[in-house]
Design a protein around this motif. Sequence first.
Motif, PDB file in Angstrom:
ATOM      1  N   ALA A 650       0.796  -1.212  -0.063  1.00 16.41           N
ATOM      2  CA  ALA A 650      -0.130   0.049  -0.107  1.00 16.41           C
ATOM      3  C   ALA A 650       0.943   1.339   0.068  1.00 16.41           C
ATOM      4  CB  ALA A 650      -0.782  -0.090   1.244  1.00 16.41           C
ATOM      5  N   ALA A 651       1.896   1.303   0.743  1.00 15.24           N
ATOM      6  CA  ALA A 651       2.736   2.377   0.947  1.00 15.24           C
ATOM      7  C   ALA A 651       3.389   2.585  -0.778  1.00 15.24           C
ATOM      8  CB  ALA A 651       3.793   2.180   1.851  1.00 15.24           C
ATOM      9  N   GLY A 652       3.753   1.602  -1.033  1.00 14.26           N
ATOM     10  CA  GLY A 652       4.514   1.783  -2.466  1.00 14.26           C
ATOM     11  C   GLY A 652       3.627   2.380  -3.568  1.00 14.26           C
ATOM     12  N   LYS A 653       2.250   1.998  -3.535  1.00 15.11           N
ATOM     13  CA  LYS A 653       1.324   2.445  -4.380  1.00 15.11           C
ATOM     14  C   LYS A 653       1.102   3.866  -3.969  1.00 15.11           C
ATOM     15  CE  LYS A 653      -1.340  -1.481  -6.274  1.00 15.11           C
ATOM     16  NZ  LYS A 653      -1.655  -2.622  -5.321  1.00 15.11           N
ATOM     17  N   LEU A 654       1.031   4.233  -2.938  1.00 18.18           N
ATOM     18  CA  LEU A 654       0.486   5.646  -2.219  1.00 18.18           C
ATOM     19  C   LEU A 654       1.418   6.672  -2.973  1.00 18.18           C
ATOM     20  CD1 LEU A 654      -0.541   5.562   1.354  1.00 18.18           C
ATOM     21  CD2 LEU A 654      -1.729   6.508  -0.507  1.00 18.18           C
ATOM     22  N   LEU A 655       2.896   6.182  -2.536  1.00 21.04           N
ATOM     23  CA  LEU A 655       3.751   7.137  -2.974  1.00 21.04           C
ATOM     24  C   LEU A 655       4.056   7.273  -4.535  1.00 21.04           C
ATOM     25  CD1 LEU A 655       6.923   6.155  -0.524  1.00 21.04           C
ATOM     26  CD2 LEU A 655       5.094   8.265  -0.395  1.00 21.04           C
ATOM     27  N   GLU A 656       3.552   6.313  -5.195  1.00 21.77           N
ATOM     28  CA  GLU A 656       3.740   6.270  -6.664  1.00 21.77           C
ATOM     29  C   GLU A 656       2.403   7.128  -7.155  1.00 21.77           C
ATOM     30  OE1 GLU A 656       2.730   2.505  -9.290  1.00 21.77           O
ATOM     31  OE2 GLU A 656       4.477   2.078  -8.212  1.00 21.77           O
ATOM     32  N   ASP A 657       1.592   7.318  -6.608  1.00 22.51           N
ATOM     33  CA  ASP A 657       0.434   7.905  -6.975  1.00 22.51           C
ATOM     34  C   ASP A 657       0.495   9.585  -6.233  1.00 22.51           C
ATOM     35  OD1 ASP A 657      -2.435   8.537  -7.450  1.00 22.51           O
ATOM     36  OD2 ASP A 657      -2.909   8.219  -5.297  1.00 22.51           O
ATOM     37  N   ASP A 658       1.224   9.573  -5.318  1.00 25.05           N
ATOM     38  CA  ASP A 658       0.962  11.041  -4.603  1.00 25.05           C
ATOM     39  C   ASP A 658       2.233  11.178  -3.837  1.00 25.05           C
ATOM     40  OD1 ASP A 658       0.587  13.305  -3.563  1.00 25.05           O
ATOM     41  OD2 ASP A 658      -0.888  12.676  -2.175  1.00 25.05           O
ATOM     42  N   PRO A 659       3.529  11.231  -4.606  1.00 21.66           N
ATOM     43  CA  PRO A 659       4.997  11.218  -3.986  1.00 21.66           C
ATOM     44  C   PRO A 659       5.116  12.053  -2.768  1.00 21.66           C
ATOM     45  CG  PRO A 659       4.825  11.427  -6.397  1.00 21.66           C
ATOM     46  CD  PRO A 659       3.484  11.433  -6.080  1.00 21.66           C
ATOM     47  N   GLY A 660       4.386  13.350  -2.777  1.00 17.53           N
ATOM     48  CA  GLY A 660       4.589  14.068  -1.510  1.00 17.53           C
ATOM     49  C   GLY A 660       3.540  13.867  -0.622  1.00 17.53           C
ATOM     50  N   LEU A 661       2.459  13.045  -0.811  1.00 15.49           N
ATOM     51  CA  LEU A 661       1.310  12.899   0.087  1.00 15.49           C
ATOM     52  C   LEU A 661       0.791  14.251   0.183  1.00 15.49           C
ATOM     53  CD1 LEU A 661       2.346  10.217   2.797  1.00 15.49           C
ATOM     54  CD2 LEU A 661       1.197   9.984   0.467  1.00 15.49           C
ATOM     55  N   ALA A 662       0.597  14.941  -0.993  1.00 17.83           N
ATOM     56  CA  ALA A 662      -0.160  16.333  -0.873  1.00 17.83           C
ATOM     57  C   ALA A 662      -1.424  16.417  -1.038  1.00 17.83           C
ATOM     58  CB  ALA A 662       0.769  17.399  -1.951  1.00 17.83           C
ATOM     59  N   LYS A 663      -2.056  15.364  -1.509  1.00 18.21           N
ATOM     60  CA  LYS A 663      -3.397  15.413  -1.820  1.00 18.21           C
ATOM     61  C   LYS A 663      -4.370  15.677  -0.664  1.00 18.21           C
ATOM     62  CE  LYS A 663      -3.665  12.542  -5.840  1.00 18.21           C
ATOM     63  NZ  LYS A 663      -4.034  11.146  -6.560  1.00 18.21           N
ATOM     64  N   ASP A 664      -5.662  16.081  -0.590  1.00 24.66           N
ATOM     65  CA  ASP A 664      -6.345  16.362   0.634  1.00 24.66           C
ATOM     66  C   ASP A 664      -6.521  15.236   1.256  1.00 24.66           C
ATOM     67  OD1 ASP A 664      -6.340  18.922   0.580  1.00 24.66           O
ATOM     68  OD2 ASP A 664      -8.357  19.179  -0.381  1.00 24.66           O
ATOM     69  N   VAL A 665      -6.934  14.097   0.748  1.00 19.56           N
ATOM     70  CA  VAL A 665      -7.328  12.798   1.442  1.00 19.56           C
ATOM     71  C   VAL A 665      -6.014  12.346   2.060  1.00 19.56           C
ATOM     72  CG1 VAL A 665      -9.119  12.230   0.011  1.00 19.56           C
ATOM     73  CG2 VAL A 665      -6.785  11.453  -0.654  1.00 19.56           C
ATOM     74  N   HIS A 666      -4.931  12.659   1.641  1.00 16.63           N
ATOM     75  CA  HIS A 666      -3.830  12.117   2.349  1.00 16.63           C
ATOM     76  C   HIS A 666      -3.363  12.933   3.401  1.00 16.63           C
ATOM     77  CE1 HIS A 666      -2.996  10.032  -1.633  1.00 16.63           C
ATOM     78  NE2 HIS A 666      -3.902   9.303  -0.757  1.00 16.63           N
ATOM     79  N   GLN A 667      -3.824  14.134   3.997  1.00 15.38           N
ATOM     80  CA  GLN A 667      -3.325  14.975   5.030  1.00 15.38           C
ATOM     81  C   GLN A 667      -3.348  14.253   6.360  1.00 15.38           C
ATOM     82  OE1 GLN A 667      -1.815  17.801   4.508  1.00 15.38           O
ATOM     83  NE2 GLN A 667      -1.996  16.858   2.346  1.00 15.38           N
ATOM     84  N   PRO A 668      -4.329  13.560   6.714  1.00 13.50           N
ATOM     85  CA  PRO A 668      -4.115  12.894   8.184  1.00 13.50           C
ATOM     86  C   PRO A 668      -2.838  12.190   8.254  1.00 13.50           C
ATOM     87  CG  PRO A 668      -6.479  12.818   7.366  1.00 13.50           C
ATOM     88  CD  PRO A 668      -5.707  13.348   6.075  1.00 13.50           C
ATOM     89  N   LEU A 669      -2.628  11.290   7.099  1.00 11.44           N
ATOM     90  CA  LEU A 669      -1.541  10.343   6.915  1.00 11.44           C
ATOM     91  C   LEU A 669      -0.415  11.218   7.098  1.00 11.44           C
ATOM     92  CD1 LEU A 669      -1.017   7.567   6.846  1.00 11.44           C
ATOM     93  CD2 LEU A 669      -1.197   7.600   4.351  1.00 11.44           C
ATOM     94  N   LYS A 670      -0.156  12.317   6.339  1.00 15.90           N
ATOM     95  CA  LYS A 670       1.016  13.060   6.102  1.00 15.90           C
ATOM     96  C   LYS A 670       1.419  13.658   7.512  1.00 15.90           C
ATOM     97  CE  LYS A 670       3.870  15.661   3.394  1.00 15.90           C
ATOM     98  NZ  LYS A 670       4.680  16.285   4.692  1.00 15.90           N
ATOM     99  N   HIS A 671       0.439  14.261   8.523  1.00 14.10           N
ATOM    100  CA  HIS A 671       0.690  14.487   9.757  1.00 14.10           C
ATOM    101  C   HIS A 671       1.212  13.457  10.419  1.00 14.10           C
ATOM    102  CE1 HIS A 671      -2.398  18.210   9.170  1.00 14.10           C
ATOM    103  NE2 HIS A 671      -1.169  18.367   8.969  1.00 14.10           N
ATOM    104  N   ALA A 672       0.641  12.377  10.601  1.00 13.95           N
ATOM    105  CA  ALA A 672       1.037  11.328  11.246  1.00 13.95           C
ATOM    106  C   ALA A 672       2.568  11.088  11.013  1.00 13.95           C
ATOM    107  CB  ALA A 672       0.139  10.097  10.977  1.00 13.95           C
ATOM    108  N   LEU A 673       3.020  11.015   9.703  1.00 15.74           N
ATOM    109  CA  LEU A 673       4.388  10.827   9.164  1.00 15.74           C
ATOM    110  C   LEU A 673       5.211  12.008   9.889  1.00 15.74           C
ATOM    111  CD1 LEU A 673       3.811   9.853   5.583  1.00 15.74           C
ATOM    112  CD2 LEU A 673       4.553   8.588   7.433  1.00 15.74           C
ATOM    113  N   ASP A 674       4.805  13.197   9.602  1.00 15.41           N
ATOM    114  CA  ASP A 674       5.461  14.188  10.007  1.00 15.41           C
ATOM    115  C   ASP A 674       6.086  13.891  11.565  1.00 15.41           C
ATOM    116  OD1 ASP A 674       5.590  15.344   7.705  1.00 15.41           O
ATOM    117  OD2 ASP A 674       4.393  16.734   7.971  1.00 15.41           O
ATOM    118  N   ARG A 675       5.019  13.820  12.262  1.00 16.55           N
ATOM    119  CA  ARG A 675       4.903  13.399  13.578  1.00 16.55           C
ATOM    120  C   ARG A 675       5.998  12.311  14.235  1.00 16.55           C
ATOM    121  NH1 ARG A 675      -0.296  13.956  14.955  1.00 16.55           N
ATOM    122  NH2 ARG A 675      -0.529  11.624  14.792  1.00 16.55           N
ATOM    123  N   MET A 676       5.879  11.082  13.265  1.00 20.97           N
ATOM    124  CA  MET A 676       6.799   9.999  13.464  1.00 20.97           C
ATOM    125  C   MET A 676       8.227  10.298  13.120  1.00 20.97           C
ATOM    126  SD  MET A 676       6.381   6.411  13.282  1.00 20.97           S
ATOM    127  CE  MET A 676       7.653   5.010  12.942  1.00 20.97           C
TER     128      MET A 676
END
Length: 686
Positions: A650-676
């Motif tokens: 899933a991670a591979g596909k996500l990054l392929e589709d949206d490398p910077g996780l910039a899309k709106d739907v990926h915002q919660p995920l992006k925040h969790a990542l930044d924290r980690m």
Amino acid sequence: MDVHTKISALKGIGEKTEKIFQKAGIYTVGDLIQYFPRGYDVYEEPVAISELEEGRTMTVTGAIYGRVQVGGNPKMQITTLYLKDITGTLKVVWFRMPFLRSTLSKGGVITLRGRIIRKKDGLVMEHPEIFYPSSRYAEKQDSLQPIYPLTTGMTNSAVIKAVHQVLDTADAGDGVLPEELEERYRLISYPQAIRGIHFPEKKEEFYRARERLVFEEFLVFILSIRMMKGNEDRMLNQYCFREQPELDSFLQHLPFDLTNAQKRTWRDIRHDMTGVHVMSRLVQGDVGSGKTIVALIAMIFAGLNGYQAAMMAPTEVLARQHYENIRTMLETYHVPLTAEILTGSMSAGQKRAAYGRIASGEVQIVVGTHALIQEKAVYKNLALVVTDEQHRFGVRQRENLAEKGQHPHILVMSATPIPRTLAIILYGDLDISVMDELPKNRLPIKNCVVDTGYRNTAYQFMKKQIQEGRQCYVICPMIEESESLEAENVTGYTESLREVMGEGIEVCCLHGKMKQSQKDEIMDAFSKNEIQILVSTTVIEVGIDVPNSTVMLIENAERFGLAQLHQLRGRVGRGKYQSYCIFMSASKSKETKERLDILSHSNDGFFIAGEDLRLRGPGDLFGIRQSGLLDFRLGDVFQDSKILQCAGEAAGKLLEDDPGLAKDVHQPLKHALDRMISEVMLEKTL
Ligand code: ADP
Ligand code: MG
């Protein structure tokens, strides 16, 4: 009420309870939601009195028989009751609850759930939970009651109450998974999962809840690793490799047939080296699976094609052994290449001369330790870099050596049996070949765990093996405080062992404090069977290969980790003779015995590493310092390897589709990542 609300806003949580909860790290409603149970209590179907078993928590239904009595003394009042069903009578006691008498005196049918213990007069149920009338048990039956980790002053029921309140009134949030992933992997929603992890009604519900939360946990972990590594594109292969008849001839003349795993791995490597991109490959194989020869074949392939190849070993002893081995092979099989050794203990003059031969291209195969990566070594045309026993090197060192060439091919050999899925994640930039097969001529090592009383028997056994022409290792007590003490220890041990063994048996010692030349001399003599018993510290842990050795005696085995013991043991069982490993332990503890028994029942490094990981935590197994990086709240990289794999995908596909996780739907995920990521950076682990 939302996740940021302070817990003091909850009913029943006053100042005092708040303080207690804070000690457990619970400040907000969100913390409470994330405070997962450490286990569950299952309310099983009641059993007949005759079926009760000592030591278990069980449930019985029966009629109250005779009078309920209160005895004991004022400080410790004991309420006693007899319960009867058609199979027998059970004594039941409660402590400090005299008031129960009036309730229970009504008689009738009652259900009790408690721990069964054995007393002089038979089985007794102690301090059970009461379901009266007994129909109230049916409501709870089969449900799982959470058991929370508790700190002083905290009670399980207080946590249960608070969590119930929160789940009934607050918004738990939506988690960080994009909906699309929930659908693709058929995961339940976050609120469902949160309810299911705290109060599952059935086991199935708990499994589904856990699956969802572990997936999320792994996904965040994998994405942050990928993000930290960056997504560099792989370099183009600028080397030109052709088939070499001399290599084929070398392969045909080897004294053994390659195992299928070795052949497969060599095919992978050749495919990479002749491919479009440079190779980045991890070869993972248990101790003794024969990784060296595969690396050597690749190095010869590079050499015959007019390039240089370098191999980095973690210790000088091992580098020297590889070097001797390679040199002999080149000579024996008339391969027109020259090998060079480069280690830190060489004199300045020797080093200079070696640097010269490396720079001019006079030598094609270079074996060495860290000195190899020092600046002065300049290669003429380095095309392949091999690192042996990868777990001994930091990630950095591997990169350093790689920078020596113009992006040479990289081959990493590792005996650390981490799950493939995890390896892909940790070494996200490497392809993997697994060597899951030992050479055919091997007999499984016979193991035993014994106490020190067995030492003399062990010595006699070694003597017998030596008379049959074999050799032995003794790993000496480890003294952590000081290297010089350790040396003294090994020396002393060697002297007394020499006396026990008597004339005709050469006993020598090897330890870290010795000069390199001395170590080399001893290893050399040992490999020629001029020395029969080598007493050593763990310096011989990695890589050493003397197939004639058949006995390994490990003193104070209790002081080592399982994975390390397995590596040590890997020094025997490398030839055609039956080999033995004796784990001698000075500890009487049952746990130690159980831990060591894992080794005596398995020769499978993968299994052992899993057990070790479970018992001791990941530690330094991966060359990543104890970082908490593999410390998951819920997930277990072994047990949940399927989920890990899905999350990786899933991670591979996500990054392929949206490398910077910039899309709106990926915002919660992006925040969790930044924290980690910021947490990890803080710990400076990678
Ligand atoms: P490791 O994978 O632990 O590094 P080594 O490469 O040191 O193992 O090999 C262990 C021993 O097995 C060596 O003595 C080596 O010569 C021998 N060996 C390697 N491959 C084979 C094979 N296909 N058949 C028999 N012996 C082999
Ligand atoms: Mg090896």
